[in-house]
Design an enzyme around this catalytic site. Structure first.
Site, PDB file in Angstrom:
ATOM      1  N   CYS A  82      58.823   1.907 -25.188  1.00 38.37           N
ATOM      2  CA  CYS A  82      59.167   3.305 -25.471  1.00 38.37           C
ATOM      3  C   CYS A  82      57.927   4.200 -25.499  1.00 38.37           C
ATOM      4  O   CYS A  82      57.338   4.452 -24.457  1.00 38.37           O
ATOM      5  CB  CYS A  82      59.997   3.381 -26.748  1.00 38.37           C
ATOM      6  N   HIS A 173      63.961  -0.864 -27.109  1.00 35.18           N
ATOM      7  CA  HIS A 173      63.271  -1.602 -28.186  1.00 35.18           C
ATOM      8  C   HIS A 173      63.845  -3.008 -28.381  1.00 35.18           C
ATOM      9  O   HIS A 173      64.675  -3.213 -29.268  1.00 35.18           O
ATOM     10  CB  HIS A 173      63.429  -0.844 -29.505  1.00 35.18           C
ATOM     11  N   GLU A 175      62.548  -5.359 -29.904  1.00 31.59           N
ATOM     12  CA  GLU A 175      62.163  -5.849 -31.242  1.00 31.59           C
ATOM     13  C   GLU A 175      63.157  -5.391 -32.311  1.00 31.59           C
ATOM     14  O   GLU A 175      63.083  -5.852 -33.449  1.00 31.59           O
ATOM     15  CB  GLU A 175      60.727  -5.389 -31.574  1.00 31.59           C
TER      16      GLU A 175
HETATM   17  N1  GLN Z   1      60.174  10.172 -28.246  1.00 30.36           N
HETATM   18  C1  GLN Z   1      58.995   9.394 -28.484  1.00 30.36           C
HETATM   19  C2  GLN Z   1      57.819   9.936 -27.672  1.00 30.36           C
HETATM   20  O1  GLN Z   1      58.001  10.728 -26.799  1.00 30.36           O
HETATM   21  C3  GLN Z   1      59.208   7.922 -28.169  1.00 30.36           C
HETATM   22  C4  GLN Z   1      60.251   7.336 -29.108  1.00 30.36           C
HETATM   23  C5  GLN Z   1      60.132   5.873 -29.328  1.00 30.36           C
HETATM   24  O2  GLN Z   1      59.081   5.253 -29.145  1.00 30.36           O
HETATM   25  N2  GLN Z   1      61.204   5.307 -29.813  1.00 30.36           N
HETATM   26  O3  GLN Z   1      56.729   9.546 -27.921  1.00 30.36           O
END
Ligand code: GLN
Length: 215
Positions: A82, A173, A175
């Site tokens: 992410c 994610h 995890e």
């Molecule tokens: N929205 C976050 C970003 O742009 C990422 C969100 C996440 O890691 N769950 O950094």
């Protein structure tokens, strides 16, 4: 030189403990990485989810940005989940790219606000024979993958997971689910052999990462 034996988890902000817990569940040594010395004996580094602008600032403040690039050039394998994937991307929604270590473009917050977070499943034959649960939390979309980068999961108009020889990126994610398949896959990519061969941890509690007591 001794063989690298551990996988590090960048410990500046975000979902650090959840990755360390999954590494323990597959029988791989996980190590929280906060400073330069913590990079010793690492075969791979996970850059967790969190908030990418915040993580990028902390990387500079803790002088770890250049260390990660240097260790990558020496062969360290990387996995960004992410926000971690955003940090690794070469193109970031027309904004500044951060580490820029994999030839993909990402669009931040591409599904809307935190309230638009969702879960689904996908088949990822390279990673698991069974459908893998995907948890998207204010996730980015991977909107382009370059030459030499393979798509692991494509859903409609976007890519949710991709990799090249050295780097894995997932916009969801693993995890935060009971599924260990991506952690085992990354450990193998790092040349480590997970000692636990199951893809699902049946003792895993959803409440564990939500901060609530199991009820
Ligand atoms: N929205 C976050 C970003 O742009 C990422 C969100 C996440 O890691 N769950 O950094």
């Amino acid at each position: 030189m001794t063989q690298p034996t551990a996988i590090g988890v960048l410990d500046l902000q975000g979902g650090v403990q959840e990755h360390l817990d999954h590494l323990r569940r597959i029988g791989v040594v996980g190590k929280a990485v906060k400073q330069v010395d913590d990079f010793n004996h690492l075969a791979g580094l996970i850059i967790p989810g969190g908030e990418s602008t915040c993580l990028a600032r902390l990387l500079k403040i803790f002088s770890l940005h250049d260390v990660i690039v240097r260790e990558y050039q020496r062969g360290l394998k990387l996995w960004g989940t992410c926000a971690g994937a955003i940090l690794l991307a070469q193109e970031n929604s027309g904004d500044t790219a951060y580490l820029g270590l994999i030839d993909i473009a990402v669009q931040r917050n591409a599904f809307g606000s935190q309230l638009d977070s969702f879960q689904c499943h996908a088949n990822v034959p390279r990673v698991s024979p069974d459908p893998v649960p995907l948890t998207f939390i204010r996730a980015p979309k991977i909107t382009r993958v370059g030459v030499g980068v393979s798509e692991l999961i494509r859903i409609n108009d976007y890519v949710a997971a991709a990799e090249d020889e050295q780097t894995l990126v997932t916009v969801f994610h693993p995890e935060l689910t009971s599924c260990l398949a991506f952690h085992r896959y990354f450990a193998k990519k790092c040349g480590l052999l997970p000692t636990v061969e199951t893809d699902i941890d049946t003792t895993w509690e959803r409440q564990a990462w939500m901060g609530a007591a199991p009820g």
